[in-house]
Design an enzyme around this catalytic site. Structure first.
Site, PDB file in Angstrom:
ATOM      1  N   TYR A  69      11.539  53.644  29.222  1.00  0.00           N
ATOM      2  CA  TYR A  69      12.570  53.583  30.269  1.00  0.00           C
ATOM      3  C   TYR A  69      12.888  52.146  30.679  1.00  0.00           C
ATOM      4  O   TYR A  69      14.054  51.757  30.786  1.00  0.00           O
ATOM      5  CB  TYR A  69      12.098  54.400  31.468  1.00  0.00           C
ATOM      6  CG  TYR A  69      13.041  54.405  32.640  1.00  0.00           C
ATOM      7  CD1 TYR A  69      14.284  55.027  32.551  1.00  0.00           C
ATOM      8  CD2 TYR A  69      12.683  53.817  33.851  1.00  0.00           C
ATOM      9  CE1 TYR A  69      15.140  55.053  33.641  1.00  0.00           C
ATOM     10  CE2 TYR A  69      13.530  53.838  34.940  1.00  0.00           C
ATOM     11  CZ  TYR A  69      14.761  54.455  34.828  1.00  0.00           C
ATOM     12  OH  TYR A  69      15.611  54.471  35.910  1.00  0.00           O
TER      13      TYR A  69
ATOM     14  N   GLU B  70      10.939  64.940  39.348  1.00  0.00           N
ATOM     15  CA  GLU B  70      10.986  64.437  40.721  1.00  0.00           C
ATOM     16  C   GLU B  70      10.139  63.177  40.890  1.00  0.00           C
ATOM     17  O   GLU B  70       9.171  62.959  40.176  1.00  0.00           O
ATOM     18  CB  GLU B  70      10.512  65.513  41.702  1.00  0.00           C
ATOM     19  CG  GLU B  70       9.045  65.884  41.604  1.00  0.00           C
ATOM     20  CD  GLU B  70       8.747  66.923  40.538  1.00  0.00           C
ATOM     21  OE1 GLU B  70       7.648  67.509  40.583  1.00  0.00           O
ATOM     22  OE2 GLU B  70       9.593  67.147  39.639  1.00  0.00           O
TER      23      GLU B  70
ATOM     24  N   ASN C 290      12.915  52.765  43.625  1.00  0.00           N
ATOM     25  CA  ASN C 290      12.427  54.055  44.129  1.00  0.00           C
ATOM     26  C   ASN C 290      13.321  54.666  45.205  1.00  0.00           C
ATOM     27  O   ASN C 290      12.958  54.750  46.381  1.00  0.00           O
ATOM     28  CB  ASN C 290      11.002  53.899  44.676  1.00  0.00           C
ATOM     29  CG  ASN C 290      10.009  53.507  43.612  1.00  0.00           C
ATOM     30  OD1 ASN C 290       9.956  54.103  42.550  1.00  0.00           O
ATOM     31  ND2 ASN C 290       9.229  52.476  43.887  1.00  0.00           N
TER      32      ASN C 290
ATOM     33  N   LYS D  80       4.991  69.395  47.935  1.00  0.00           N
ATOM     34  CA  LYS D  80       3.598  69.844  47.945  1.00  0.00           C
ATOM     35  C   LYS D  80       3.116  70.146  49.361  1.00  0.00           C
ATOM     36  O   LYS D  80       2.411  71.141  49.588  1.00  0.00           O
ATOM     37  CB  LYS D  80       2.704  68.788  47.298  1.00  0.00           C
ATOM     38  CG  LYS D  80       2.887  68.654  45.789  1.00  0.00           C
ATOM     39  CD  LYS D  80       1.981  67.564  45.221  1.00  0.00           C
ATOM     40  CE  LYS D  80       2.118  67.433  43.715  1.00  0.00           C
ATOM     41  NZ  LYS D  80       1.207  66.402  43.152  1.00  0.00           N
TER      42      LYS D  80
END
Length: 326
Positions: free
Chosen positions: A150, A192, A179, A201
């Site tokens: 990437y 994600e 980010n 979570k």
């Protein structure tokens, strides 16, 4: 003939969808939104926008996308969070076809401005070995040793933009995003990023009554996270002022992943037992944005507090999970 058409590539994704919404809010009259996914699968879609499903890894798709455009925003990429990019390096590298074909089509079509969304993953790994990382300046990308797959794709595409400006006179702007998070994005399925994953979570634990959460890595790795509204403001300012970059667009509020979990637990009103999966992908040990240059060039920098952005992100993901359960 002068045109006012703005094209957003990757418009079915997280940042691209928000960018289309913001351009509409600011009064843009002609917007073309492009994504590989069928329009029914886009995170945000607007009926007063020209919405096209095109394969931008193919030159024909790019030619259709840029026809008649004044400005191009390239946010299209096959990417995700650390779990995705560590296990799909070839797919990430193939995204180079998008920017290569798109910028060549833009040149041929006489486009005036071209924006490329790069990433903090271009930064050299040897400058990110400690959680107590020194904030990364733009020049820290060289000597090059970016995130495998990437990061190399992003760094190559940055160079492509630079040389198209030098050789062909196409105005290009390159931003290195750090980010980005917020509502209307991926929160499960493997693509994600950390803020959305932690929100999901914690919400799942709250709804199920289980008091446990798994954290990838040892929780001591550090990052800065930028809320989507800051990302949009920086992007549009950069294009408005013709700043070529590469330029960091990121928050400099450095936190550990453990602290990120603390914040989400506080928003949810609970405390969970933590287990650490040190075999899971965790990326570099530390990364933060040095905002010296963006302050100098734009008299601005991202300023939305992580806690404030997480509250909005948590609320949106909570609603999605409740709707799914229903």
């Amino acid at each position: 003939m002068e045109t006012n058409l703005i094209v957003v590539c990757g418009a079915g994704g997280f940042i691209g969808g928000h960018l289309v919404a913001e351009l509409r809010r600011r009064g843009a009259k002609r917007i073309r939104a492009v994504d590989l996914k069928p329009t029914a699968e886009w995170y945000q879609r607007f009926d007063d926008v020209e919405n096209l499903s095109l394969d931008l890894q193919r030159s024909r798709g790019c030619e259709t996308a840029v026809a008649g455009a004044r400005e191009i925003y390239n946010l299209a990429a096959d990417m995700g969070g650390m779990g995705f990019i560590e296990h799909n390096k070839a797919l990430c590298m193939l995204t180079v076809l998008i920017n290569t074909n798109l910028i060549e089509a833009a040149r041929r079509a006489g486009v005036r401005k071209f924006f490329f969304a790069s990433s903090a993953c271009v930064y050299a790994a040897d400058k990110q070995t400690s959680p107590d990382v020194t904030a990364l300046k733009e020049e820290d990308a060289y000597p090059a040793m970016p995130e495998d797959g990437y990061g190399w794709e992003k760094l190559f595409s940055e160079r492509m933009c630079r040389h198209f400006t030098e050789d062909f006179g196409l105005t290009t702007c390159v931003a290195r995003y750090h980010n980005v998070y917020g509502p209307h994005g991926t929160y499960d399925g493997g693509r994600e990023k950390a803020p959305a994953a932690i929100c999901r979570k914690v919400i799942a634990a709250k709804l199920s009554g289980r008091d446990e959460i798994e954290i990838w890595g040892d929780g001591q790795q550090t990052r800065s996270f930028m809320y989507i509204d800051d990302c949009l403001e920086g992007t549009l300012l950069m294009m408005e002022r013709n700043i070529p970059g590469p330029l960091n667009i990121g928050s400099n509020e450095l936190v550990t992943i453990n602290r990120l979990v603390d914040l989400v637990e506080d928003i949810a009103g609970l405390k969970l037992k933590r287990t650490y999966n040190t075999a899971a992908p965790k990326g570099v040990n530390g990364r933060n944005s040095d905002n010296t240059r963006i302050r100098q060039l734009m008299n601005w920098e991202p300023s939305i507090r992580l806690r404030d952005g997480l509250e909005k992100t948590y609320a949106w993901i909570y609603d999605q999970l409740i709707a799914t359960r229903a």
